[in-house]
Each structure stands twice: as structure tokens, then as C-alpha cells.
Write a protein that holds these residues in place. Sequence first.
Motif, PDB file in Angstrom:
ATOM      1  N   GLN A  62       3.542 -49.490 -29.982  1.00  0.00           N
ATOM      2  CA  GLN A  62       2.520 -48.646 -29.902  1.00  0.00           C
ATOM      3  C   GLN A  62       2.368 -48.963 -28.392  1.00  0.00           C
ATOM      4  O   GLN A  62       1.685 -47.739 -28.173  1.00  0.00           O
ATOM      5  N   ARG A  65       4.689 -44.859 -27.454  1.00  0.00           N
ATOM      6  CA  ARG A  65       5.091 -43.610 -28.665  1.00  0.00           C
ATOM      7  C   ARG A  65       5.784 -42.818 -27.887  1.00  0.00           C
ATOM      8  O   ARG A  65       6.313 -41.971 -28.293  1.00  0.00           O
ATOM      9  N   ASP A  73       6.849 -42.198 -38.269  1.00  0.00           N
ATOM     10  CA  ASP A  73       5.299 -43.136 -38.017  1.00  0.00           C
ATOM     11  C   ASP A  73       5.261 -44.038 -37.888  1.00  0.00           C
ATOM     12  O   ASP A  73       5.447 -45.640 -38.593  1.00  0.00           O
ATOM     13  N   GLU A  75       2.330 -45.469 -37.156  1.00  0.00           N
ATOM     14  CA  GLU A  75       1.076 -46.431 -38.297  1.00  0.00           C
ATOM     15  C   GLU A  75       1.721 -46.719 -39.733  1.00  0.00           C
ATOM     16  O   GLU A  75       1.187 -47.758 -39.572  1.00  0.00           O
ATOM     17  N   GLU A  76       2.812 -46.242 -40.337  1.00  0.00           N
ATOM     18  CA  GLU A  76       3.287 -46.584 -41.195  1.00  0.00           C
ATOM     19  C   GLU A  76       4.240 -47.896 -40.911  1.00  0.00           C
ATOM     20  O   GLU A  76       4.461 -48.783 -41.611  1.00  0.00           O
ATOM     21  N   ARG A  79       1.679 -51.002 -41.372  1.00  0.00           N
ATOM     22  CA  ARG A  79       1.508 -50.859 -42.646  1.00  0.00           C
ATOM     23  C   ARG A  79       2.168 -51.756 -43.056  1.00  0.00           C
ATOM     24  O   ARG A  79       2.470 -52.954 -43.794  1.00  0.00           O
TER      25      ARG A  79
END
Length: 158
Positions: A62, A65, A73, A75-76, A79
Motif C-alpha cells: 500500500q 505501489r 492488484d 486491493e485484492e 481483501r
Amino acid sequence: MSYQNMAAALTPQDIQEIKVALQTVQKKLPFLITLSTQERRKLVKMGDKSLAFVNNSVTAAQSNREILPATFDVEELVRDYQLATALTELLISMQQITEQVDDTLMAVGSEAMTGSLTVYDYVKTASKKTPGLKTVAEQLGERFKAIGRAKSAKTSVS
């Protein structure tokens, strides 16, 4: 709760309500899967020690990047990490319940077997003098026939 003697019961309504609650848990987790043994072997495992590593890598991803390929990804990854931590928390709770159910089943099963062995001993003794109990004694004795054969097989081999 320490074990002394089981004096509990579940009504049919209790059992049904518990089953409904378990179905609710399953409905809330529609994404659960079942892996084959081969699939399990191929996967990279994340244990307790790896959780901190994944947490740190999420933070690094994060915050940086620009060093990752555009196709990665972040964000994946976030998650996946969040779901892994949530499922870990749920698993611990479920394992505690499973362990308690297993221990309780073992204790109450032991009580039922001990009581049944007492009944069997009395039936065997009474069957010698009480008409109609010989069949019951033989029926109860079926449980021990395989054990007797296994013991005699071991004795004859020795």
C-alpha cells in the motif's frame, strides 16, 4: 466447566434450532470451498507466523505501489488478508466449540457405555435363570464377538 457427570439433554427443538443456526453460518459463508488433498499440497500455507509477514507485506504494498507491476492488484491482496484474518478468528471460535462438543460426546459416550456394560453384565447373569433373557444377552454380546476373535488371533500368532 469441569466434568463430573453428564445430566444434560437436547430437545428436538433445541437440535433443530442449532441446525438452523449452523445453516445460517453456512449461508453467511457462501464462498467456502472444499480442496482435494492434491490441491492442499500445492498451496503455499499461511500459518500464525506468516500472518505478520502478510500484514507487513500489505502495508509495504500500500505504501509503495510504484515498485509493483501495474498488473499487481493491491486491493485484492488487502481483501485476501482481511478475509484470512476474519476466517482465522471464526475458525478459532468454531474449533473451541468443536473441541467442547467432542469432549462432551466422549464423556457422555463413556457414561452410556459404562452403564450399558453394567446392564450387559446383569443380563448375562440373569439370563441363566430368567426365561427370555438369553436372546437379549446374545444380542448384547454381538458387540464383543469381533473383539474375542481378534484376541484369539493375536494369541495364536504369538
